[in-house]
Design a protein around this motif. Structure first.
Motif, short mmCIF file in Angstrom:
data_model
loop_
_atom_site.label_atom_id
_atom_site.label_comp_id
_atom_site.label_asym_id
_atom_site.label_seq_id
_atom_site.Cartn_x
_atom_site.Cartn_y
_atom_site.Cartn_z
N LYS A 74 27.94 41.56 49.64
CA LYS A 74 28.66 40.85 48.51
C LYS A 74 28.88 42.37 47.31
O LYS A 74 28.43 42.86 47.08
N LEU A 75 30.75 42.08 47.62
CA LEU A 75 30.83 42.89 46.17
C LEU A 75 31.03 42.22 45.16
O LEU A 75 31.76 41.08 44.78
N THR A 76 30.64 42.96 44.16
CA THR A 76 30.94 42.37 42.62
C THR A 76 31.93 42.55 41.84
O THR A 76 32.20 43.79 41.49
N VAL A 77 32.51 41.99 41.31
CA VAL A 77 33.97 41.76 40.81
C VAL A 77 33.97 41.63 39.25
O VAL A 77 33.22 40.52 38.87
N ASN A 78 34.58 42.79 38.56
CA ASN A 78 34.61 42.33 37.15
C ASN A 78 36.12 42.18 36.76
O ASN A 78 36.72 43.57 37.35
N SER A 88 33.76 37.68 35.68
CA SER A 88 32.86 38.49 34.58
C SER A 88 31.67 38.58 36.17
O SER A 88 31.02 37.35 36.19
N GLN A 89 31.87 39.20 37.27
CA GLN A 89 30.25 40.04 37.81
C GLN A 89 30.62 38.59 39.10
O GLN A 89 29.70 37.92 39.41
N LYS A 90 31.36 38.74 39.28
CA LYS A 90 31.15 37.46 40.17
C LYS A 90 30.91 38.32 41.89
O LYS A 90 32.24 38.75 42.21
N GLU A 91 30.01 37.81 42.40
CA GLU A 91 30.04 38.12 43.79
C GLU A 91 31.44 37.64 44.30
O GLU A 91 31.27 35.79 45.10
N VAL A 92 32.11 38.28 45.88
CA VAL A 92 32.93 37.88 46.68
C VAL A 92 32.48 39.17 48.08
O VAL A 92 31.88 39.91 47.74
N ASP A 93 33.36 38.18 49.11
CA ASP A 93 33.40 39.07 50.41
C ASP A 93 34.61 39.99 49.75
O ASP A 93 33.90 41.26 50.88
N MET A 94 35.85 39.93 49.29
CA MET A 94 37.02 41.33 50.07
C MET A 94 37.61 40.98 48.98
O MET A 94 38.40 39.79 47.89
N VAL A 95 38.20 42.08 48.22
CA VAL A 95 39.15 41.86 47.63
C VAL A 95 40.17 42.76 47.61
O VAL A 95 40.11 43.85 48.31
N ILE A 96 41.71 42.32 47.64
CA ILE A 96 42.15 42.83 48.18
C ILE A 96 43.00 43.64 47.04
O ILE A 96 44.02 42.58 46.61
N VAL A 97 43.74 43.82 46.38
CA VAL A 97 44.48 45.20 45.21
C VAL A 97 45.82 45.74 45.55
O VAL A 97 45.73 46.26 46.63
N PRO A 98 46.94 45.83 44.74
CA PRO A 98 47.74 46.26 44.90
C PRO A 98 48.13 47.67 44.48
O PRO A 98 48.56 48.19 43.28
N ALA A 99 47.20 48.80 45.22
CA ALA A 99 47.47 49.97 44.79
C ALA A 99 48.53 50.72 44.66
O ALA A 99 49.44 50.21 45.33
N THR A 100 49.19 51.50 43.89
CA THR A 100 50.55 52.70 44.17
C THR A 100 49.90 53.22 45.31
O THR A 100 51.48 53.81 45.95
N HIS A 143 32.82 51.44 42.70
CA HIS A 143 31.33 52.10 42.36
C HIS A 143 31.04 52.12 43.46
O HIS A 143 30.69 51.59 44.49
N ALA A 144 30.13 52.76 43.29
CA ALA A 144 29.30 53.30 45.08
C ALA A 144 28.13 52.59 45.11
O ALA A 144 27.59 52.12 46.20
N ASN A 145 28.15 51.18 43.77
CA ASN A 145 26.84 50.52 44.76
C ASN A 145 27.50 48.98 44.41
O ASN A 145 26.80 47.56 44.64
N SER A 146 28.16 48.84 45.26
CA SER A 146 30.16 47.69 45.54
C SER A 146 29.97 46.70 43.98
O SER A 146 29.98 45.49 44.28
N TYR A 147 30.18 47.92 42.78
CA TYR A 147 30.71 46.75 41.73
C TYR A 147 32.26 47.71 41.86
O TYR A 147 32.38 48.07 41.98
N ALA A 148 33.55 46.11 41.58
CA ALA A 148 34.26 46.44 41.60
C ALA A 148 34.87 46.14 40.11
O ALA A 148 34.91 44.83 39.83
N ASP A 149 35.18 47.46 39.33
CA ASP A 149 35.66 46.84 37.78
C ASP A 149 37.37 46.73 38.19
O ASP A 149 38.02 48.14 38.13
N ILE A 150 37.92 45.59 37.90
CA ILE A 150 39.62 45.63 37.82
C ILE A 150 40.07 45.56 37.05
O ILE A 150 39.73 44.09 35.90
N ILE A 151 41.24 46.21 36.14
CA ILE A 151 41.76 46.08 34.71
C ILE A 151 42.81 45.96 34.93
O ILE A 151 43.50 46.78 35.61
N ALA A 152 43.21 44.92 34.10
CA ALA A 152 45.51 44.49 34.16
C ALA A 152 45.37 44.23 33.16
O ALA A 152 44.89 43.96 32.01
N VAL A 153 46.88 44.52 32.78
CA VAL A 153 47.20 44.19 31.57
C VAL A 153 47.67 42.73 30.37
O VAL A 153 47.28 42.23 30.63
#
Lengths: 205, 109
Positions: A74-78, A88-100, A143-153
Motif C-alpha cells: 500500500k501507498l501511504t499518503v499525507n 494523514s498517513q492513509k494507506e491507499v492503493d493508488m493516487v493520481i495527481v495532476p502534475a504539470t 519517496h522511496a519508501n512508498s510515502y507520498a506527500d502531497i501539499i496543496a494550497v
C-alpha cells in the motif's frame, strides 16, 4: 603555489555524515543519518559525567524511514493543506495527481519524484472507493519508501464546486483574455482560463 | 520536474537564433537561455506566468483564490473568511515609529 593555502586551511573539516550530506543533499536513497553526534557525547561524558549531554537539534529529528527491500503493498499518503490535514498517513492503493507534465499515477514502489502540480483533479483509489479532490496548485513528493506527500494550497472535494460559477468564471476570463493589453493582464487572464477549464473538466469529465 | 531559479543568475533572453518555442494546446512556453554567474548556460522551458514577471507564489495564490470563488455556498463563505487578513504595518523613520497603517479585508470604520 601557496596562493590557495589560506583558503584550503579555512575549508571546513567534514565528518563522514556531513560529507555525505553535502555531496548528495537531495538524494532519497542514502541510509539514515545517526541521530546524535557520538564524538560530542563521548567528550561530554568524559568532562561532565553526572549531567546528561544536551540534546542537539539533530537528535530531535526522526531518522529517515528506511527503504523496504520489497515493494510494500500500500501507498501511504499525507495530503496536507495550509489550514488542515486532509489525509494523514492513509494507506491507499493508488493516487493520481495532476502534475504539470500530465496525470501522474503513483503506485507503491514508485520511483522517488518531486512533481509540481497544476490545477486539476486528484484521485485517491482505496480498494473500490475513489475520492476526487480538485487541487488548485502545489507539489507532490514521492519517496522511496512508498510515502507520498502531497501539499496543496487549496483543495476541495468536487461536490463542493458550483458549476454555474465555473461557467461564469470561464466566460469572464475568456473575455478578459481577448481584451488584455499588458503581459501581466494576459498572464492573469490565462491563469483564470486554465483554472476554470480545469474545474469544468473535473465536473464534467 | 520542479526547477528552482536563484536570483543571482543573470537572465539573457536570447534572440530567435538560439531560443525555441514549445507549443501545447493552451499556451506557448519559450525556452530561455540563462547565464549563471559562472558563465555556464542553462536552459529550460519557462512557464507563461514567469515570463510575464509573476512569481510562483503569486501564481499559486491566484489559482487558490479562483478555486475558492467557485465553491458552493456554505463552503465558499467559510473559505473566504478563513483567508481574511488584518494587520498593522509600522514604519520606522529616524529611530521613531510613525503612525501604523492598518491593512485588512474588513471595511475600515
Amino acid at each position: 603555489m601557496f596562493r590557495q593555502a589560506a583558503k584550503l586551511l579555512h575549508r571546513p573539516i567534514l565528518t563522514p555524515s556531513a560529507m555525505r550530506a553535502s555531496s548528495r543533499p537531495f538524494s532519497a536513497d542514502l541510509p539514515a543519518e545517526q541521530t546524535a553526534d557520538a564524538a560530542f557525547v563521548e567528550a561530554w561524558k568524559k568532562l561532565v559525567p553526572n549531567i546528561d549531554p544536551p540534546k542537539t537539534p539533530l537528535s530531535f529529528m526522526l531518522p529517515r524511514p528506511a527503504t523496504p527491500s520489497s515493494i510494500p503493498s500500500k501507498l501511504t499518503v499525507n495530503f496536507v493543506l495550509p489550514y488542515a490535514s486532509e489525509l494523514s498517513q492513509k494507506e491507499v492503493d493508488m493516487v493520481i495527481v495532476p502534475a504539470t507534465t500530465g496525470q501522474l499515477g503513483v503506485l507503491p514502489g514508485h520511483v522517488p519524484t518531486i512533481a509540481e502540480l497544476k490545477p486539476g483533479l486528484m484521485l485517491v483509489h482505496d480498494g473500490n472507493d475513489v475520492t476526487k479532490y480538485f487541487v488548485s496548485s502545489g507539489f507532490a513528493f514521492i519517496h522511496a519508501n512508498s510515502y507520498a506527500d502531497i501539499i496543496a494550497v487549496e483543495a476541495v472535494p468536487i461536490d463542493r464546486i458550483d458549476a454555474s460559477l465555473v461557467q461564469k468564471g470561464l466566460a469572464e476570463f475568456t473575455q478578459k483574455l481577448n481584451s488584455a493589453s499588458t503581459d501581466l493582464e494576459k498572464a492573469e487572464a490565462q491563469i483564470g482560463v486554465d483554472v476554470h477549464s480545469a474545474l469544468n473538466f473535473a465536473l464534467t469529465g | 520536474m520542479m526547477k528552482c531559479w536563484r536570483g543571482r543568475e543573470k537572465e539573457a533572453i536570447v534572440s530567435t537564433s538560439s531560443s525555441s518555442s514549445v507549443h501545447c494546446s493552451f499556451h506557448t512556453e519559450t525556452v530561455v537561455e540563462r547565464e549563471s554567474r559562472e558563465g555556464v548556460k542553462m536552459s529550460a522551458p519557462m512557464p507563461f506566468w514567469r515570463a510575464a514577471g509573476m512569481t510562483y507564489v503569486t501564481y499559486s495564490n491566484i489559482c487558490a483564490n479562483l478555486v475558492r470563488n467557485c465553491l458552493k455556498e456554505p463552503h465558499k463563505s467559510e473559505a473566504i473568511s478563513r483567508e481574511k487578513v488584518h494587520f498593522a504595518l509600522s514604519t520606522w523613520k529616524d529611530g521613531k515609529a510613525e503612525k501604523p497603517v492598518i491593512r485588512s479585508d474588513m471595511p475600515e470604520d
